[in-house]
Design an enzyme around this catalytic site. Structure first.
Site, PDB file in Angstrom:
ATOM      1  N   ASN A   1       0.833  -1.198   0.000  1.00 19.22           N
ATOM      2  CA  ASN A   1       0.000   0.000   0.000  1.00 19.22           C
ATOM      3  C   ASN A   1       0.872   1.254   0.000  1.00 19.22           C
ATOM      4  OD1 ASN A   1       0.589  -0.889   2.662  1.00 19.22           O
ATOM      5  ND2 ASN A   1      -1.057   0.337   3.535  1.00 19.22           N
TER       6      ASN A   1
ATOM      7  N   GLU B   1       0.342   5.267   0.686  1.00 20.07           N
ATOM      8  CA  GLU B   1      -0.602   6.286   1.173  1.00 20.07           C
ATOM      9  C   GLU B   1      -0.206   7.678   0.703  1.00 20.07           C
ATOM     10  OE1 GLU B   1      -0.952   5.601   5.397  1.00 20.07           O
ATOM     11  OE2 GLU B   1      -2.172   3.798   5.029  1.00 20.07           O
TER      12      GLU B   1
ATOM     13  N   GLU C   1      -3.165  -4.581  -3.118  1.00 24.40           N
ATOM     14  CA  GLU C   1      -3.667  -5.478  -4.171  1.00 24.40           C
ATOM     15  C   GLU C   1      -3.717  -4.766  -5.520  1.00 24.40           C
ATOM     16  OE1 GLU C   1      -4.897  -4.795  -1.217  1.00 24.40           O
ATOM     17  OE2 GLU C   1      -6.267  -6.332  -0.474  1.00 24.40           O
TER      18      GLU C   1
ATOM     19  N   CYS D   1     -10.801  -3.375  -4.001  1.00 27.83           N
ATOM     20  CA  CYS D   1      -9.848  -4.385  -4.481  1.00 27.83           C
ATOM     21  C   CYS D   1     -10.563  -5.658  -4.928  1.00 27.83           C
ATOM     22  CB  CYS D   1      -8.806  -4.679  -3.409  1.00 27.83           C
ATOM     23  SG  CYS D   1      -7.664  -3.303  -3.194  1.00 27.83           S
TER      24      CYS D   1
END
Ligand code: THU
Length: 134
Positions: A43, A45, A56, A91
């Site tokens: 991930n 951010e 994902e 996702c």
């Protein structure tokens, strides 16, 4: 099952590369394609929170960026903060776009006892949105 363990290990490695200074919730994903190729993502951010990218979708985008044309056979997802870390709704929709038959695409998780759990895309995303022109 060894293959799933390998995917989970790669998802764990990817989670270490997460950029998550706002949530401090690292996630790693590892996607296996029909071609046999494997891609990982973490991930990423952003200070404008809503722009954050899930692990994902990062992995899937990377796969397409590298020219992957086949379907997703399995995806492993891992967070050090959360056993049984399931994909978010967005996702699931992305996985749906590129999965095999939904009963065949496997979602690989790790439970709190560090055991591998195998679900299917059908189980986590029944009645998903799709359209055709018929
Ligand atoms: N996150 C993922 O990477 N995948 C998911 O399926 C759910 C959430 C990330 C987004 C955000 O950076 C952090 O986890 C906390 O929501």
């Amino acid at each position: 099952m060894d293959k799933y363990k390998e995917l989970m290990d790669k998802a764990k490695e990817a989670s270490k590369r997460a950029y998550c200074p706002y949530s401090n919730f690292a996630v790693g994903a590892c996607v296996l394609y029909e071609s046999g190729a494997i891609y990982t993502g973490c991930n990423v951010e952003n200070v404008s929170y809503g722009l954050s990218l899930c692990a994902e979708r990062n992995a899937i985008s990377t796969a397409l960026g590298f020219g992957e044309k086949t379907k997703i056979k399995a995806v492993a997802i891992y967070s050090p903060k959360q056993a049984y870390c399931l994909p978010c709704g967005a996702c699931r929709q992305w996985l749906s776009e590129f999965c095999l038959d939904k009963e065949q695409t496997k979602i690989i998780l790790e439970d709190k006892n560090k055991e591998i759990v195998v679900l299917t895309q059908e189980e986590i995303f029944p009645y998903g949105f799709k359209f055709n022109f018929d």
